[in-house]
Design an enzyme around this catalytic site. Sequence first.
Site, mmCIF file in Angstrom:
data_model
loop_
_atom_site.group_PDB
_atom_site.id
_atom_site.type_symbol
_atom_site.label_atom_id
_atom_site.label_comp_id
_atom_site.label_asym_id
_atom_site.label_seq_id
_atom_site.Cartn_x
_atom_site.Cartn_y
_atom_site.Cartn_z
ATOM 1 N N SER A 217 0.751 -1.629 -0.057
ATOM 2 C CA SER A 217 -0.070 -0.014 -0.252
ATOM 3 C C SER A 217 0.588 1.392 0.086
ATOM 4 O O SER A 217 1.583 1.489 0.899
ATOM 5 C CB SER A 217 -0.974 0.043 1.059
ATOM 6 O OG SER A 217 -0.349 -0.026 2.434
ATOM 7 N N GLY A 219 -0.388 4.741 0.403
ATOM 8 C CA GLY A 219 -0.199 5.330 0.568
ATOM 9 C C GLY A 219 -1.192 6.152 -1.149
ATOM 10 O O GLY A 219 -2.671 5.597 -1.383
ATOM 11 N N GLY A 248 -4.159 1.071 5.708
ATOM 12 C CA GLY A 248 -3.823 0.245 5.579
ATOM 13 C C GLY A 248 -5.128 -1.482 5.642
ATOM 14 O O GLY A 248 -4.934 -1.940 5.145
ATOM 15 N N ASP A 249 -5.318 -1.532 6.504
ATOM 16 C CA ASP A 249 -6.185 -2.103 6.760
ATOM 17 C C ASP A 249 -7.775 -2.313 6.278
ATOM 18 O O ASP A 249 -8.042 -3.755 5.985
ATOM 19 C CB ASP A 249 -7.054 -1.909 8.506
ATOM 20 C CG ASP A 249 -5.978 -1.760 9.640
ATOM 21 O OD1 ASP A 249 -4.250 -2.327 8.836
ATOM 22 O OD2 ASP A 249 -5.737 -0.877 10.529
#
Length: 309
Positions: A217, A219, A248-249
């Site tokens: 990931s 951003g 991210g989760d």
Amino acid sequence: MILTVTLNTALDITYRVRSLRPHTSHRVSEVLERPGGKGLNVARVLAALGHPVTATGFVGGATGQVVRERLADTPGVRDALVPVSGPTRRTVAIVDPLSGDTTQLNEPGPLITPAEWSAFQGTYGELLRGAAAVALCGSLPPGVPVGAYALLVRTARAAGVPVLLDTSGEPLRRGVAARPDVVKPNAAELAELTGSHEPLKATQDARRRGAQSVVASLGPQGLIATTPEGRWRVAPPRRVHGNPTGAGDSAVAGLLSGFVEHLPWPARLARAAALSAATVLTPVAGEFDRSVYEELRDQVSVTEESSAA
Ligand SMILES: O=P(O)(O)OC[C@@]1(O)O[C@H](CO)[C@@H](O)[C@@H]1O
């Protein structure tokens, strides 16, 4: 069901503070509390997508009790947390409502005894029997061996349950060597693992270290993925502004839900990127703006990289 593991659960506290400056005092304009730690965020997003989830990990003390009560209010998430004697930690995210700048303060978590770690392993083995996939997420609390994720990856593989790993540092390095199906590092975690700051090269390197697929990931830039079926760059159609905690989760929840629904990689990645961006627009981790998610999901660009790259 999908199993999520959060060894270092938390009560996530979000403070809204305008223009945070060190060495000065601030008025907090809003306080929000949610069950946290990365795996609990993943569980809440999966449940909101309609997937039955079981959440395990450690929980203890008065803070742990609050986490459990809040989790009980989350439809679709079954609480299979293992009680421990030490108190569950708090994390504090200080968010500037205007700029979206976020400062994160994460407590270390309770000291886990060898007996508690061994009790967890028993519970984990049992829960794997009914799991379609498992996500291992977040930092390790003190007392849990640094090779814990490597062990949990091997146990899942032996049980035939696909496993996704999202952690950092040495637990990630050792976990990757245990050959998880997917790892989901952020850019900094991937660079620390591989020594490379070029994300595409770094995802390939992480695969050579053992991970079968690597989804990083990045951003606002979206995601980059290297899998046995191909490599993709995934970008949301526009930049969204807000609190990035938990983005991210939500990407992990998108990948796992897409996996159990047998979606092809490009659709899984588009879902992960859209959920991630839609989470930035909510004030807390583990939640997402549904209308933005549905709008972005169809607009995310998923570009295949040539295999010679
Ligand atoms: O200390 P860890 O386990 O690495 O991260 C914990 C944490 O900061 O990550 C989440 C966002 O991803 C927060 O909700 C959460 O509490």
